[in-house]
Design a protein around this motif. Structure first.
Motif, short mmCIF file in Angstrom:
data_model
loop_
_atom_site.label_atom_id
_atom_site.label_comp_id
_atom_site.label_asym_id
_atom_site.label_seq_id
_atom_site.Cartn_x
_atom_site.Cartn_y
_atom_site.Cartn_z
N LEU A 44 22.89 147.97 11.74
CA LEU A 44 23.03 149.86 11.51
C LEU A 44 25.15 149.85 11.18
O LEU A 44 25.02 150.18 10.49
N ARG A 48 28.35 150.15 8.38
CA ARG A 48 29.15 151.04 8.79
C ARG A 48 30.97 150.47 8.49
O ARG A 48 31.40 151.54 8.24
N ILE A 64 12.66 149.81 15.34
CA ILE A 64 12.33 150.45 13.30
C ILE A 64 11.24 149.37 13.12
O ILE A 64 12.19 148.46 12.56
N ASP A 68 11.39 151.33 6.91
CA ASP A 68 12.22 152.15 6.47
C ASP A 68 13.42 152.14 7.20
O ASP A 68 14.53 153.05 6.37
N LEU A 69 13.93 150.94 7.48
CA LEU A 69 15.17 150.20 7.38
C LEU A 69 15.85 150.08 5.84
O LEU A 69 16.53 150.68 5.85
N GLN A 71 15.38 152.15 3.43
CA GLN A 71 15.94 153.09 3.26
C GLN A 71 16.68 154.07 3.97
O GLN A 71 17.93 153.92 3.00
N ILE A 72 17.15 153.27 4.64
CA ILE A 72 18.40 153.62 5.61
C ILE A 72 19.36 153.03 5.42
O ILE A 72 20.12 153.64 4.59
N ILE A 73 19.15 151.49 5.02
CA ILE A 73 20.74 150.56 4.25
C ILE A 73 21.11 151.39 2.95
O ILE A 73 22.12 151.35 3.07
N LYS A 74 19.75 151.34 1.92
CA LYS A 74 20.04 151.54 0.69
C LYS A 74 20.80 152.83 1.40
O LYS A 74 21.80 153.01 -0.43
N LYS A 75 20.61 154.07 1.52
CA LYS A 75 21.46 155.11 1.59
C LYS A 75 22.40 155.01 2.41
O LYS A 75 24.39 155.68 1.72
N GLU A 76 23.20 154.28 3.04
CA GLU A 76 24.44 154.23 3.77
C GLU A 76 25.49 153.08 2.86
O GLU A 76 26.65 152.75 2.84
N ASN A 100 11.41 151.75 -1.66
CA ASN A 100 11.97 152.20 -0.64
C ASN A 100 13.88 151.44 -1.23
O ASN A 100 14.51 151.54 0.00
#
Length: 211
Positions: A44, A48, A64, A68-69, A71-76, A100
């Protein structure tokens, strides 16, 4: 247009797996490896400030889980393609990672050709599975075979309150029945859906559009 070489990161909690994948992929003409990462936090932090086109991601990480990761990567970074490379063969985990945002799922014992094929498909925007994963997905689940369970009006009512996170005590107060009776209903619902616990019960009820 995607770049001629896919900037590719490998995320796995075993450095030896990362090294093995690097060796497999370093001569691929369409791939440029940008690094191996042993934790969710590390990848992550990297995405960035750096572009990554493709991530090969494990489910088991120290900080993690890969679902879940994902989903977070796709948001970033919505354009980053994620392929799961894992030893987990549970259908629910496979389906959840795709939900996700992953573009595919392969087991770690997959052939290199399968990995190549899945990378090519994922980059085109398709979802791709290794042969073994396809077999797992196509097997009917216990719930598929049983069909949707028949619930009484009271069971539906209790199921909705359980899904809202209420305890047996609170549900009992709301419906003017004893918490013990609620516990019995809870056990019956778990049995009817053929699941192990409340979390699975809620998931099954959502999948079957009862909730």
């Amino acid at each position: 247009m995607p770049p001629t070489k896919l900037l590719t990161a490998i995320v796995d909690d075993h450095p030896i797996v990362i090294e093995g994948l690097k060796t497999l992929l370093e001569n691929e003409p369409n791939i440029k490896l940008v690094g191996g990462f042993c934790s969710g936090a590390a990848i992550l932090s990297y995405i960035r400030t750096n572009e990554v086109n493709l991530i090969l991601l494990d489910i088991t990480l120290p900080d993690i889980n890969g679902m879940d990761l994902c989903q977070i990567i796709k948001k970033e970074s919505v354009s980053t393609v994620i392929l799961i490379l894992s030893n987990h063969t549970e259908r629910s985990i496979i389906m959840q990672t795709i939900q996700n945002g992953a573009s595919g799922y392969l087991l770690k014992n997959s052939a290199v050709d399968e990995l190549r094929h899945c990378i090519a498909e994922a980059v085109k925007g398709n979802i791709c599975y290794s042969k073994e994963v396809m077999e797992i997905i196509s097997r009917p689940t216990k719930n598929d075979l049983q069909g949707v369970p028949r619930l009484t009006r009271r069971e539906k009512e209790i199921l909705m309150l359980i899904a809202a996170g209420k305890t047996s005590q609170l549900i009992g107060q709301e419906l003017f029945i004893s918490p013990l009776t609620i516990d019995t209903h809870r056990k019956n619902l778990i049995q009817k859906f053929g699941v192990k616990n409340v979390a699975e019960l809620i998931m099954a009820a959502i999948q079957q559009r009862i909730l």
